[in-house]
Design a protein around this motif. Sequence first.
Motif, PDB file in Angstrom:
ATOM      1  N   ASN A 179       0.828  -1.201   0.000  1.00 38.83           N
ATOM      2  CA  ASN A 179       0.000   0.000   0.000  1.00 38.83           C
ATOM      3  C   ASN A 179       0.867   1.259   0.000  1.00 38.83           C
ATOM      4  N   LYS A 180       1.919   1.252   0.812  1.00 38.51           N
ATOM      5  CA  LYS A 180       2.818   2.414   0.882  1.00 38.51           C
ATOM      6  C   LYS A 180       3.543   2.613  -0.445  1.00 38.51           C
ATOM      7  N   HIS A 183       1.250   4.148  -2.867  1.00 34.11           N
ATOM      8  CA  HIS A 183       1.075   5.555  -2.490  1.00 34.11           C
ATOM      9  C   HIS A 183       2.258   6.384  -2.998  1.00 34.11           C
ATOM     10  N   GLU A 184       3.479   5.852  -2.853  1.00 38.77           N
ATOM     11  CA  GLU A 184       4.678   6.538  -3.342  1.00 38.77           C
ATOM     12  C   GLU A 184       4.612   6.744  -4.856  1.00 38.77           C
ATOM     13  N   GLU A 186       2.019   7.356  -6.410  1.00 41.08           N
ATOM     14  CA  GLU A 186       0.874   8.250  -6.634  1.00 41.08           C
ATOM     15  C   GLU A 186      -0.277   7.549  -7.350  1.00 41.08           C
ATOM     16  N   GLN A 188      -2.549   5.650  -5.246  1.00 40.18           N
ATOM     17  CA  GLN A 188      -3.630   5.682  -4.265  1.00 40.18           C
ATOM     18  C   GLN A 188      -3.268   6.605  -3.106  1.00 40.18           C
ATOM     19  N   PHE A 189      -4.298   6.980  -2.341  1.00 40.32           N
ATOM     20  CA  PHE A 189      -4.111   7.820  -1.157  1.00 40.32           C
ATOM     21  C   PHE A 189      -4.979   7.269  -0.042  1.00 40.32           C
ATOM     22  N   LYS A 190      -4.649   7.654   1.180  1.00 37.61           N
ATOM     23  CA  LYS A 190      -5.387   7.142   2.331  1.00 37.61           C
ATOM     24  C   LYS A 190      -6.389   8.168   2.814  1.00 37.61           C
ATOM     25  N   GLN A 191      -7.643   7.751   2.971  1.00 37.26           N
ATOM     26  CA  GLN A 191      -8.715   8.598   3.506  1.00 37.26           C
ATOM     27  C   GLN A 191      -9.317   7.861   4.675  1.00 37.26           C
ATOM     28  N   TRP A 195      -7.776   2.929   1.676  1.00 34.83           N
ATOM     29  CA  TRP A 195      -6.938   3.331   0.558  1.00 34.83           C
ATOM     30  C   TRP A 195      -7.831   3.477  -0.669  1.00 34.83           C
ATOM     31  N   TYR A 198      -6.367   7.484  -6.831  1.00 40.14           N
ATOM     32  CA  TYR A 198      -6.442   8.854  -7.326  1.00 40.14           C
ATOM     33  C   TYR A 198      -7.350   8.882  -8.562  1.00 40.14           C
TER      34      TYR A 198
END
Length: 254
Positions: A179-180, A183-184, A186, A188-191, A195, A198
């Motif tokens: 997941n991280k 995210h790096e 770009e 996905q992002f965490k809300q 997850w 974008y």
Amino acid sequence: MKLKVISKKNQLLVDSREVAEMTGKRHGHLIRDIECYLVIINQNPKLEADKFFIESSYKAGTGKKYKNFLLTRKGCDMVANKMTGEKGILFTAAYVTKFEEMENKLNLNIPQSLPEALRLAADLAEKNEHLLLENAQKNQMINELQPKASYYDLVLQNKSLLSISKIAKDYGMSGTKMNKLLHELEIQFKQGNCWLLYQKYADKGYTQSKTHTIDSEKSKLHTYWTQKGRLFIYETLKNKKGILPMIEQEERAS
């Protein structure tokens, strides 16, 4: 007649037309009286005339504008003190009761102590965070349903869905690390605790979201990856990070 009190800019006010009707006085005469009060009040600026009467206007049926005043509680006190008889008493009772009723309603929403204020702030922050999360989750689900999939896409979407942990296992890493990594990149992002993709990837058919009910009031959104999404992760990690799944690492090593 039931007296109507309005709230305007956090101030409780009564229209002079209502006061005139309730007291049986001609509105023009009441306006004249209020203007006389204002002449005297304005002689002492410290009294602040707008704490008693606020000049306003209204349109009649003909479209013509007429003057009226909005009375604060102090203004009602002043008008009532000049009245005698049954109508004056009824007006006094009506405005005192109505103002008290409205003030009590407003006070229900005002914290009375620091702990209450902190609790209210925390509740509002939690509610706002929940709304943001709910909105983001809805947007993802809408985006997932938007594409008009080809037959190939439909087949992929109807095959087994995978959690990120299962995909991560192909690479010999944990779901948290995967997941991280996404995210790096770009992707996905965490809300909140979820997850989410974008916007540029949200409508590609890479994920499907499912809501799992916890109890009658709570539910949690889980994001699963489609086979198409799995291939997307594979291509992205290979081309941008040089990361291959374990099976291909073993093949290259042999």
